[in-house]
Design a protein around this motif. Structure first.
Motif, PDB file in Angstrom:
ATOM      1  N   GLY A  57      54.765  51.318  -1.163  1.00  0.00           N
ATOM      2  CA  GLY A  57      55.891  50.465  -0.984  1.00  0.00           C
ATOM      3  C   GLY A  57      55.191  48.498  -1.174  1.00  0.00           C
ATOM      4  N   ILE A  58      54.031  48.399  -0.591  1.00  0.00           N
ATOM      5  CA  ILE A  58      53.749  46.736  -0.087  1.00  0.00           C
ATOM      6  C   ILE A  58      52.225  46.376  -0.976  1.00  0.00           C
ATOM      7  CG2 ILE A  58      53.644  45.325   1.825  1.00  0.00           C
ATOM      8  CD1 ILE A  58      56.139  46.453   2.208  1.00  0.00           C
ATOM      9  N   ARG A  59      52.565  45.397  -1.749  1.00  0.00           N
ATOM     10  CA  ARG A  59      52.280  44.760  -2.768  1.00  0.00           C
ATOM     11  C   ARG A  59      51.293  43.917  -1.982  1.00  0.00           C
ATOM     12  NH1 ARG A  59      52.463  43.744  -8.694  1.00  0.00           N
ATOM     13  NH2 ARG A  59      51.918  41.632  -8.286  1.00  0.00           N
ATOM     14  N   TYR A  60      49.788  43.422  -1.777  1.00  0.00           N
ATOM     15  CA  TYR A  60      49.033  42.486  -1.344  1.00  0.00           C
ATOM     16  C   TYR A  60      47.872  41.925  -2.108  1.00  0.00           C
ATOM     17  CZ  TYR A  60      46.691  46.961   0.197  1.00  0.00           C
ATOM     18  OH  TYR A  60      45.128  48.817   0.157  1.00  0.00           O
ATOM     19  N   LEU A  61      47.337  41.324  -2.170  1.00  0.00           N
ATOM     20  CA  LEU A  61      45.641  40.784  -2.838  1.00  0.00           C
ATOM     21  C   LEU A  61      44.847  41.610  -1.099  1.00  0.00           C
ATOM     22  CD1 LEU A  61      45.939  37.221  -3.694  1.00  0.00           C
ATOM     23  CD2 LEU A  61      46.537  39.582  -4.702  1.00  0.00           C
ATOM     24  N   TYR A  62      43.858  41.542  -2.105  1.00  0.00           N
ATOM     25  CA  TYR A  62      42.588  41.749  -1.523  1.00  0.00           C
ATOM     26  C   TYR A  62      41.021  41.914  -2.218  1.00  0.00           C
ATOM     27  CZ  TYR A  62      39.260  45.361   0.373  1.00  0.00           C
ATOM     28  OH  TYR A  62      37.993  45.900   1.240  1.00  0.00           O
ATOM     29  N   LEU A 304      57.561  39.275   6.925  1.00  0.00           N
ATOM     30  CA  LEU A 304      58.464  40.628   7.832  1.00  0.00           C
ATOM     31  C   LEU A 304      58.334  41.513   6.706  1.00  0.00           C
ATOM     32  CD1 LEU A 304      62.369  39.218   7.707  1.00  0.00           C
ATOM     33  CD2 LEU A 304      61.102  39.479  10.119  1.00  0.00           C
ATOM     34  N   ALA A 305      57.761  41.401   5.184  1.00  0.00           N
ATOM     35  CA  ALA A 305      56.922  42.713   5.305  1.00  0.00           C
ATOM     36  C   ALA A 305      56.059  43.231   4.800  1.00  0.00           C
ATOM     37  CB  ALA A 305      56.822  42.006   3.118  1.00  0.00           C
ATOM     38  N   HIS A 306      55.286  41.820   5.928  1.00  0.00           N
ATOM     39  CA  HIS A 306      53.507  42.487   5.835  1.00  0.00           C
ATOM     40  C   HIS A 306      53.831  43.512   8.147  1.00  0.00           C
ATOM     41  CE1 HIS A 306      49.667  40.633   7.619  1.00  0.00           C
ATOM     42  NE2 HIS A 306      49.364  42.576   7.183  1.00  0.00           N
ATOM     43  N   LEU A 307      54.850  43.395   7.871  1.00  0.00           N
ATOM     44  CA  LEU A 307      54.778  44.048   9.462  1.00  0.00           C
ATOM     45  C   LEU A 307      56.211  44.884   9.047  1.00  0.00           C
ATOM     46  CD1 LEU A 307      55.785  43.774  12.669  1.00  0.00           C
ATOM     47  CD2 LEU A 307      57.747  42.772  12.485  1.00  0.00           C
ATOM     48  N   ALA A 308      56.913  44.931   8.028  1.00  0.00           N
ATOM     49  CA  ALA A 308      57.408  46.516   7.748  1.00  0.00           C
ATOM     50  C   ALA A 308      56.243  47.242   6.802  1.00  0.00           C
ATOM     51  CB  ALA A 308      58.195  46.440   6.990  1.00  0.00           C
ATOM     52  N   TYR A 309      54.848  46.853   6.630  1.00  0.00           N
ATOM     53  CA  TYR A 309      53.268  47.400   6.352  1.00  0.00           C
ATOM     54  C   TYR A 309      53.027  48.147   7.482  1.00  0.00           C
ATOM     55  CZ  TYR A 309      49.288  48.228   4.250  1.00  0.00           C
ATOM     56  OH  TYR A 309      47.787  48.619   4.300  1.00  0.00           O
TER      57      TYR A 309
END
Length: 318
Positions: A57-62, A304-309
């Motif tokens: 449920g988390i978006r990120y750039l790779y 916070l979203a990164h921590l949740a991921y």
């Protein structure tokens, strides 16, 4: 950073900075074909190809093996552009795997933290500019014997088209089942060939009218990448064709004017019990040199979203 495929001259820019296949246009096309949003951007001394991913449920750039930059200052500019792109797309973090002098220091300044290896941190490469005899002498004695006697054992080689991918996929399923390794779906390999076109090669080793071993290579500029391989265990035990096939790919690349053969990923350490130890031993037995990158790093853009991921990932792993 803009959305969509880069222009046809993109690869020449990536190659000029020593960039990887995974920062090239065909890789972008492949990712777009997999339904991913692809971004690209460049500036004075840098270029970057990024894919928007979503997991838990988390978006990120790779950026696989990217971005490419010719100086620490240019790399810092690339990071700024990536931060802006991540913010616009509400990505929680940027996952990147750059190379180059001074990159580690810039990553630390940017607040990046090293994470678990994604693309292989270490690979084995062979310098194809060496004389033929020197290349052959660098191969281990046991493998050199297999290569020298392949014709006597009736082993031949053939290059096939995408219409024969089914044979490769059959061998790949056998290899996966035997070795307990995870492989991609059949559609993945078909899409790979569709995106790379003439840069992708499907190679077979044959004996007694049967396919004993197979490999997929990907060519990018002066480098041939040994991307995927498979074999029939019983047939290969009888005919010992996998090693001669690999040597055939090396000599074919050299004859075609390429200067580097990248064996694509080895074990991250020298532990003899590592699951990739046997494959690593094989790749190094060709006289190749170990090349080590700085690994996979992550830069938080929405902490916070990164921590949740990361928390969700730990829970799943547990």
């Amino acid at each position: 950073m803009v959305e969509g495929l880069p222009s046809t001259d993109w690869d020449s820019r990536v190659l000029a900075m020593g960039g990887s296949l995974l920062q090239g246009r065909q890789w972008a096309e492949f990712q777009a074909g997999q339904g991913c949003e692809v971004l690209h951007g460049s500036g004075d001394g840098w270029c970057a190809l990024a894919v928007v991913k979503s997991k838990l449920g988390i978006r990120y750039l790779y950026l696989p093996y990217g971005p490419a930059a010719d100086s620490p200052q240019a790399f810092a500019q690339a990071i700024n552009a990536l931060r802006a792109a991540a913010a616009r797309r509400k990505c929680a973090f940027i996952r990147l795997e750059p190379a180059g002098d001074g990159v580690r220091e810039q990553l630390i300044l940017a607040g990046a933290r090293e994470s678990a290896e994604f693309q292989p941190r270490r690979t084995a490469v062979l310098d194809l500019t060496l004389p033929d005899e020197q290349l052959r002498c660098a191969v281990s004695q046991s493998n050199r014997n297999l290569i020298n006697t392949a014709e006597r054992r009736g082993v031949t080689f053939a290059q096939a088209g995408p219409d024969q991918l089914g044979t490769f996929l059959r061998l790949l399923r056998q290899t996966s089942s035997r070795a307990g390794i995870t492989v991609y779906s059949d559609d993945y390999y078909r899409a790979l060939f569709a995106a790379f076109g003439s840069q992708a090669g499907l190679h077979f080793a044959l004996a007694e009218g049967q396919t004993v071993a197979a490999a997929i290579t990907l060519d990018f500029g002066p480098t041939r990448y040994y991307a995927h391989a498979a074999s029939d265990y019983e047939l290969n035990r009888r005919h010992k064709a996998a090693v001669p096939l690999l040597w055939h790919l090396v000599t074919e690349a050299k004859a075609g004017g390429q200067t580097v053969f990248d064996f694509w990923g080895i074990a991250p350490n020298d532990d003899p019990d590592h699951k990739k130890a046997g494959l690593t031993k094989l790749k190094l037995s060709f006289g190749s040199t170990v090349v080590e990158r700085i690994g996979t790093w992550e830069i938080s853009t929405r902490p916070l979203a990164h921590l949740a991921y990361n928390s969700a990932k730990l829970l799943r792993a547990g």
